[in-house]
Design an enzyme around this catalytic site. Structure first.
Site, PDB file in Angstrom:
ATOM      1  N   ASP A 113       0.874  -1.158   0.000  1.00 13.06           N
ATOM      2  CA  ASP A 113       0.000   0.000   0.000  1.00 13.06           C
ATOM      3  C   ASP A 113       0.924   1.224   0.000  1.00 13.06           C
ATOM      4  O   ASP A 113       2.115   1.106   0.289  1.00 13.06           O
ATOM      5  CB  ASP A 113      -0.874  -0.053   1.253  1.00 13.06           C
ATOM      6  CG  ASP A 113      -1.694   1.206   1.462  1.00 13.06           C
ATOM      7  OD1 ASP A 113      -2.329   1.669   0.501  1.00 13.06           O
ATOM      8  OD2 ASP A 113      -1.689   1.723   2.588  1.00 13.06           O
TER       9      ASP A 113
ATOM     10  N   ASP B 138      -1.496  -0.895   5.923  1.00 14.24           N
ATOM     11  CA  ASP B 138      -1.729  -0.406   7.284  1.00 14.24           C
ATOM     12  C   ASP B 138      -3.192  -0.435   7.686  1.00 14.24           C
ATOM     13  O   ASP B 138      -3.537  -0.032   8.797  1.00 14.24           O
ATOM     14  CB  ASP B 138      -1.215   1.031   7.428  1.00 14.24           C
ATOM     15  CG  ASP B 138      -2.053   2.011   6.608  1.00 14.24           C
ATOM     16  OD1 ASP B 138      -2.470   3.046   7.167  1.00 14.24           O
ATOM     17  OD2 ASP B 138      -2.302   1.750   5.411  1.00 14.24           O
TER      18      ASP B 138
END
Length: 196
Positions: free
Chosen positions: A11, A148
């Protein structure tokens, strides 16, 4: 980690970089409910003018974040290590391509394969992760996705990949859904150096 890792996907915001994005403030500015998925809510707006105006606000928000982005501790060194070791390395982000490019130029992010939200449905949909694995000709089972947020873990699971939660504060309430959790990228570097 029993299966050999052939690819490591990441990400962007909140994982490799900190763009300081306050999504609650953005929802408030848009006048949207506090708990909605911004991109899903945007896609469901019936009025084209309302949707266009919201897209512009979100675009400006993302670009401002990209313009002030900084590396997460150890992230740049880890990317450089993965590239040096020849591991397929890429990014799947809910950001726009323009926001990514601004961030890339600001931080000198290595030349990596990137899937933005123009390329595939946004996470938690696994399509972007699967597209990148296919581009690298690696099996999802031999791929790890690092993120996350809950959507990152859900996308990895749906894609048949292992998930790694980056949780520097050790406070994520959804950490039990991750295959592994790290608080610093040195922990992933150690795995790479150990040859998995």
């Amino acid at each position: 980690m029993s299966k050999h890792i052939s690819a490591v996907l990441f990400d962007l915001d909140g994982t490799l970089v900190d763009s300081g994005l306050n999504f609650q403030a953005l929802r408030a500015k848009l006048g949207w409910p506090t708990n909605v998925d911004l991109l899903a809510y945007l896609a469901n707006l019936a009025c084209p003018n309302e949707r266009a105006a919201a897209e512009q606000v979100i675009h400006e928000f993302e670009m401002a974040g990209a313009a002030s982005s900084v590396w997460m501790p150890g992230a740049k060194a880890l990317l450089e290590l993965l590239v040096e070791r020849g591991l397929a390395t890429g990014i799947v982000t809910r950001n726009t391509r323009a926001a990514f490019e601004l961030c890339k130029n600001r931080l000198a992010i290595p030349a990596l394969e990137v899937i933005s939200r123009e390329d595939a449905p946004a996470k938690p949909d696994p399509e972007g992760l699967l597209m990148l694995a296919a581009r690298f000709s690696v099996s999802p089972a031999n791929t790890i996705y690092v993120g996350d947020y809950l959507y990152d873990l859900q996308a990895a699971k749906a894609a048949g990949m292992r998930s790694c939660l980056y949780d520097p504060k050790g406070s994520a309430i959804f950490s039990d859904q991750a295959d592994m959790t790290i608080r610093h990228f040195d922990e992933l570097s150690d795995l790479v150096l150990a040859g998995y």
